[in-house]
Design an enzyme around this catalytic site. Structure first.
Site, short mmCIF file in Angstrom:
data_model
loop_
_atom_site.label_atom_id
_atom_site.label_comp_id
_atom_site.label_asym_id
_atom_site.label_seq_id
_atom_site.Cartn_x
_atom_site.Cartn_y
_atom_site.Cartn_z
N ARG A 92 18.89 -28.54 -18.16
CA ARG A 92 20.22 -29.11 -18.38
C ARG A 92 21.05 -29.26 -17.11
O ARG A 92 22.26 -29.15 -17.12
CB ARG A 92 21.01 -28.26 -19.40
CG ARG A 92 20.37 -28.15 -20.77
CD ARG A 92 20.22 -29.51 -21.44
NE ARG A 92 19.58 -29.33 -22.75
CZ ARG A 92 18.27 -29.33 -22.96
NH1 ARG A 92 17.45 -29.52 -21.95
NH2 ARG A 92 17.78 -29.15 -24.16
N SER A 103 25.61 -29.69 -28.54
CA SER A 103 25.52 -28.25 -28.28
C SER A 103 26.56 -27.88 -27.23
O SER A 103 26.49 -28.36 -26.10
CB SER A 103 24.13 -27.87 -27.80
OG SER A 103 23.17 -28.14 -28.81
N GLU A 142 28.03 -26.46 -21.97
CA GLU A 142 27.20 -27.59 -21.54
C GLU A 142 28.04 -28.81 -21.19
O GLU A 142 27.74 -29.51 -20.23
CB GLU A 142 26.19 -27.94 -22.63
CG GLU A 142 25.22 -29.03 -22.23
CD GLU A 142 24.06 -29.18 -23.19
OE1 GLU A 142 23.59 -30.31 -23.34
OE2 GLU A 142 23.65 -28.18 -23.79
#
Length: 368
Positions: free
Chosen positions: A177, A254, A360
């Site tokens: 990520r 998320s 995130e």
């Protein structure tokens, strides 16, 4: 708010004043942009960014808004929305093609197009909201596949020099990520290139949940179209496919990344989990790179006492009723409501297990 920006006006792009950014994020949150420009061509995007940088003016580049949390105060500068379009497929060799896509293309539309063309590789990334240009920045991944598995190169506007450069995937520092582009405004993605197979088969099905739905063994390949439908089915069940009528999808996906713990600290974390949940509890763990272990953020959140639908201030925000990793706007919320809920969850997990969760999405003008 600032005065009109002559640099944006000189590019020839229409400049709007005091545009609410809540209209351009999947959370439907965020205050106004002082000035707002839509770039429909890569040359327009380059001109707007160069002009703002030359004048030393604040600039925010926005794509699909699916990974953004913008403060209630908005952005006191120019926001440029990337709306560039274009796709090209070129043959490479040995059944592999190179797909070049402009940054402003809708990601899932591109994935659907590759499947319809009989190209395999991106199908497990179906249903992810946002634009193509954001995918290498955070190395988008889902169901056992990451963009880094298929990325060949990107074209960037390097803001320090004002030059357009091509950068190989190997030089982007792609990891879980993240990339060298994440958390920095040093460059703007203009277009992206992927290497895809022409055999209409999926990437290996590595994710156990997806393999179970497909009825295959992990590591198997299936028709790309079949994998796409299974992924969309799973994502819809978790409220992760955008639906304007479904508040469970009014999210940034998320909100927390899965924490990666050094193996030296893992015994203490597992000890804290056992102390709270009992010595026989099975803790899901995954490889996190050399000397590190990845834990499930959703599992930790739920075991810390936060259930699906857990509400934040005034019930205006809540964890999704279908997935504890998604923080959702239930209507009438402010960004600060969302951040308050995120802090409650983060602090609850840290108190329970001594593991700190990290957001995130990109936070603009705000922080946890």
């Amino acid at each position: 708010m600032t005065t009109p920006l002559p640099s944006a006006s000189r590019t020839g792009c229409a400049v709007q004043e005091a545009v609410p950014l809540s209209d351009y994020t999947t959370l439907r949150l965020g205050g106004p942009a002082a000035w707002f420009v839509t770039a429909e061509r890569a040359t327009d995007l380059v001109e707007v960014v160069r002009a703002a940088d030359d004048a030393g003016e604040p600039l925010l580049v926005v794509g699909g808004g699916s990974n953004l949390v913008i403060s209630d105060e908005g952005f006191d500068g120019t926001v440029v929305r990337v709306a560039t379009r274009g796709r090209q497929v070129d043959s490479v060799a040995d059944g592999v093609v190179e797909l070049t896509v402009e940054a402003g293309e809708d990601w899932d539309e591109v994935v659907a197009d590759t499947v319809s063309r009989g190209l395999g590789g991106l199908e497990c990334l179906s249903g992810i909201p946002g634009q193509v240009g954001a995918t290498p920045v955070q190395n988008v991944g889902a169901y056992g596949v990451e963009v880094s598995d298929l990325l060949r190169s990107v074209d960037l506007l390097e803001r320090s020099s004002g030059k357009v450069i091509q950068v190989r995937a190997a030089d982007l520092g792609l990891a879980y990520r993240t990339s060298i582009l994440r958390g920095t405004d040093s460059a703007v993605v203009l277009r992206v290139r992927f290497a895809l197979r022409q055999d209409a088969s999926s990437a290996p099905i590595r994710y156990h949940e997806l393999a179970r739905v497909l009825g295959v063994e992990p590591g198997s390949r299936v028709p790309a179209a079949r994998a796409r439908e299974a992924v969309l089915e799973l994502r819809r069940g978790k409220g992760m496919v955008l639906d304007p009528d479904d508040h469970d999808t009014w999210s940034a996906g998320s909100f927390f990344t899965n924490p990666i713990v050094p193996d030296t600290a893992l015994p203490d974390v597992l000890g804290a989990i056992a102390a709270r949940l009992g010595p026989d509890v099975r803790v899901p763990t995954f490889p996190g790179g050399a000397g590190r272990t990845k834990l499930s953020a959703a599992w930790l959140i739920e075991r810390a006492g936060f259930r699906r639908g857990h509400a934040g201030p005034g019930g205006r925000v809540a964890l999704s009723s279908r997935h504890t990793l998604a923080l959702t706007n239930r209507g009438g919320a402010r960004t600060e409501d969302l951040l308050s809920l995120a802090r409650e969850v983060r602090d609850g997990v840290r108190a329970a297990f001594d593991v700190t969760l990290h957001p995130e999405p990109l936070l603009v003008g705000c922080r946890l």
